[in-house]
Design a protein around this motif. Sequence first.
Motif, PDB file in Angstrom:
ATOM      1  N   PRO A  29       0.832  -1.211   0.000  1.00  0.00           N
ATOM      2  CA  PRO A  29       0.000   0.000   0.000  1.00  0.00           C
ATOM      3  C   PRO A  29       0.865   1.258   0.000  1.00  0.00           C
ATOM      4  O   PRO A  29       2.052   1.213   0.329  1.00  0.00           O
ATOM      5  CB  PRO A  29      -0.791  -0.108   1.311  1.00  0.00           C
ATOM      6  CG  PRO A  29      -0.669  -1.528   1.738  1.00  0.00           C
ATOM      7  CD  PRO A  29       0.636  -2.024   1.205  1.00  0.00           C
ATOM      8  N   VAL A  30       0.265   2.364  -0.365  1.00  0.00           N
ATOM      9  CA  VAL A  30       0.925   3.672  -0.255  1.00  0.00           C
ATOM     10  C   VAL A  30       0.513   4.320   1.067  1.00  0.00           C
ATOM     11  O   VAL A  30       1.347   4.730   1.866  1.00  0.00           O
ATOM     12  CB  VAL A  30       0.572   4.573  -1.448  1.00  0.00           C
ATOM     13  CG1 VAL A  30       1.236   5.947  -1.302  1.00  0.00           C
ATOM     14  CG2 VAL A  30       0.998   3.917  -2.756  1.00  0.00           C
ATOM     15  N   PRO A  36      -3.611   5.816  12.002  1.00  0.00           N
ATOM     16  CA  PRO A  36      -4.080   6.545  13.182  1.00  0.00           C
ATOM     17  C   PRO A  36      -4.706   7.873  12.764  1.00  0.00           C
ATOM     18  O   PRO A  36      -4.475   8.373  11.671  1.00  0.00           O
ATOM     19  CB  PRO A  36      -2.783   6.774  13.978  1.00  0.00           C
ATOM     20  CG  PRO A  36      -1.771   5.841  13.389  1.00  0.00           C
ATOM     21  CD  PRO A  36      -2.155   5.643  11.969  1.00  0.00           C
ATOM     22  N   SER A  37      -5.503   8.413  13.662  1.00  0.00           N
ATOM     23  CA  SER A  37      -6.039   9.747  13.389  1.00  0.00           C
ATOM     24  C   SER A  37      -4.884  10.735  13.348  1.00  0.00           C
ATOM     25  O   SER A  37      -3.846  10.555  13.983  1.00  0.00           O
ATOM     26  CB  SER A  37      -7.038  10.146  14.481  1.00  0.00           C
ATOM     27  OG  SER A  37      -6.396  10.162  15.748  1.00  0.00           O
ATOM     28  N   LEU A 118       5.315  16.721  12.165  1.00  0.00           N
ATOM     29  CA  LEU A 118       5.886  15.794  11.191  1.00  0.00           C
ATOM     30  C   LEU A 118       5.507  14.355  11.528  1.00  0.00           C
ATOM     31  O   LEU A 118       5.060  13.589  10.667  1.00  0.00           O
ATOM     32  CB  LEU A 118       7.408  15.930  11.161  1.00  0.00           C
ATOM     33  CG  LEU A 118       7.981  17.325  10.903  1.00  0.00           C
ATOM     34  CD1 LEU A 118       9.503  17.270  10.912  1.00  0.00           C
ATOM     35  CD2 LEU A 118       7.483  17.904   9.597  1.00  0.00           C
ATOM     36  N   VAL A 119       5.703  13.996  12.789  1.00  0.00           N
ATOM     37  CA  VAL A 119       5.524  12.603  13.199  1.00  0.00           C
ATOM     38  C   VAL A 119       4.079  12.154  13.032  1.00  0.00           C
ATOM     39  O   VAL A 119       3.804  11.035  12.576  1.00  0.00           O
ATOM     40  CB  VAL A 119       6.000  12.410  14.655  1.00  0.00           C
ATOM     41  CG1 VAL A 119       5.728  10.980  15.130  1.00  0.00           C
ATOM     42  CG2 VAL A 119       7.487  12.741  14.778  1.00  0.00           C
ATOM     43  N   ALA A 120       3.123  13.014  13.365  1.00  0.00           N
ATOM     44  CA  ALA A 120       1.711  12.629  13.264  1.00  0.00           C
ATOM     45  C   ALA A 120       1.331  12.326  11.814  1.00  0.00           C
ATOM     46  O   ALA A 120       0.566  11.393  11.536  1.00  0.00           O
ATOM     47  CB  ALA A 120       0.823  13.735  13.825  1.00  0.00           C
ATOM     48  N   GLN A 124       0.236   8.634  10.333  1.00  0.00           N
ATOM     49  CA  GLN A 124      -1.052   8.530   9.649  1.00  0.00           C
ATOM     50  C   GLN A 124      -0.896   7.847   8.285  1.00  0.00           C
ATOM     51  O   GLN A 124      -1.714   7.009   7.901  1.00  0.00           O
ATOM     52  CB  GLN A 124      -1.655   9.921   9.495  1.00  0.00           C
ATOM     53  CG  GLN A 124      -3.142   9.938   9.185  1.00  0.00           C
ATOM     54  CD  GLN A 124      -3.702  11.352   9.142  1.00  0.00           C
ATOM     55  OE1 GLN A 124      -2.974  12.325   9.364  1.00  0.00           O
ATOM     56  NE2 GLN A 124      -4.980  11.466   8.853  1.00  0.00           N
ATOM     57  N   ILE A 125       0.152   8.195   7.563  1.00  0.00           N
ATOM     58  CA  ILE A 125       0.377   7.617   6.241  1.00  0.00           C
ATOM     59  C   ILE A 125       0.850   6.166   6.352  1.00  0.00           C
ATOM     60  O   ILE A 125       0.395   5.297   5.583  1.00  0.00           O
ATOM     61  CB  ILE A 125       1.397   8.457   5.459  1.00  0.00           C
ATOM     62  CG1 ILE A 125       0.784   9.820   5.100  1.00  0.00           C
ATOM     63  CG2 ILE A 125       1.859   7.730   4.196  1.00  0.00           C
ATOM     64  CD1 ILE A 125       1.794  10.828   4.576  1.00  0.00           C
ATOM     65  N   LEU A 126       1.728   5.882   7.283  1.00  0.00           N
ATOM     66  CA  LEU A 126       2.320   4.550   7.385  1.00  0.00           C
ATOM     67  C   LEU A 126       1.511   3.595   8.246  1.00  0.00           C
ATOM     68  O   LEU A 126       1.819   2.399   8.314  1.00  0.00           O
ATOM     69  CB  LEU A 126       3.762   4.656   7.898  1.00  0.00           C
ATOM     70  CG  LEU A 126       4.692   5.514   7.023  1.00  0.00           C
ATOM     71  CD1 LEU A 126       6.078   5.593   7.633  1.00  0.00           C
ATOM     72  CD2 LEU A 126       4.764   4.969   5.601  1.00  0.00           C
TER      73      LEU A 126
END
Length: 300
Positions: A29-30, A36-37, A118-120, A124-126
């Motif tokens: 997946p991308v 997570p929210s 940055l981390v959030a 969320q993407i990963l």
Amino acid sequence: MATDAATPTDPYPTRDDAGRLGELPRLDPVVWPGEPSGPLTPAELDRYRRRGFLTAERLLMPGEITTYLTELHALRGDPALRDDERAVREPDSEEIRSVFEVHEISRPLAQLAHDPRLVARARQILGSEVYIHQTRVNYKPGYGGNGFYWHSDFETWHSEDGMPRMRALSVSIALTDNLPSNGPLMIMPGSHQAFVPCAGRTPPDHHRASLRRQEIGTPGPADVRRLADRHGIEQIIGPAGSATFFDSNCMHGSNGNITPYERANVFIVYNSVENTLVEPYAAPARRPEHIASRSFVPVG
């Protein structure tokens, strides 16, 4: 899903002597399920999924930009770093081109790497907790900063670091204005959906040469032309303080900078804690930990 070190099948074979491996479909997946929210909207996640990258303009405040840019200039001028293996010089001079592991050298840049803004987005993407795989600063001073040839980071991280799957991303944080003229990052939108194997075996200690001028681990001219014809090329431009998140498999590069206007960016690579490194898939030995961390501690 992380790949066990004993698994015999390589999902993304590359670095074949004869260059006989053809383009392969992406198997991962991308935007990973169960994300997570976070601050990204469904429309932004969909844009990232389709194009492979997303820019948040003016994510940093002016005072933050000044602090981090001052720190970058201090690192570049630090005589203690001149002979440090984390400092990489330009291919044609002794000027510092990049400095790696900056989150371990600089307290302000460590704070940036752990910044929730940055981390959030990375989580969320990963779709999981993340750790810092790599940090670096890339300097492109005016009047001659050199470029970076077309490549997919994942091809290198998979081959030389043992990253199993495409479950990592980079954040490029602009600390100067990134102009069309001063060598900005260029990405082929949508190129992340296919894996392009590269020709040539990885020699021992390849990183010592490749970080100055990469040749092995880059696509051939026909591959670059085919991808550019299919996807186009987009310059990532914007004001200082902008942050561009891009997939580990995006085909990207940048031109040199002969303008009077410097370009200085911080790159932070976040990898999923469910995608930790195994042994290299196509290299005789691991790269040093200042290039590819094997401390898989979640950020925060």
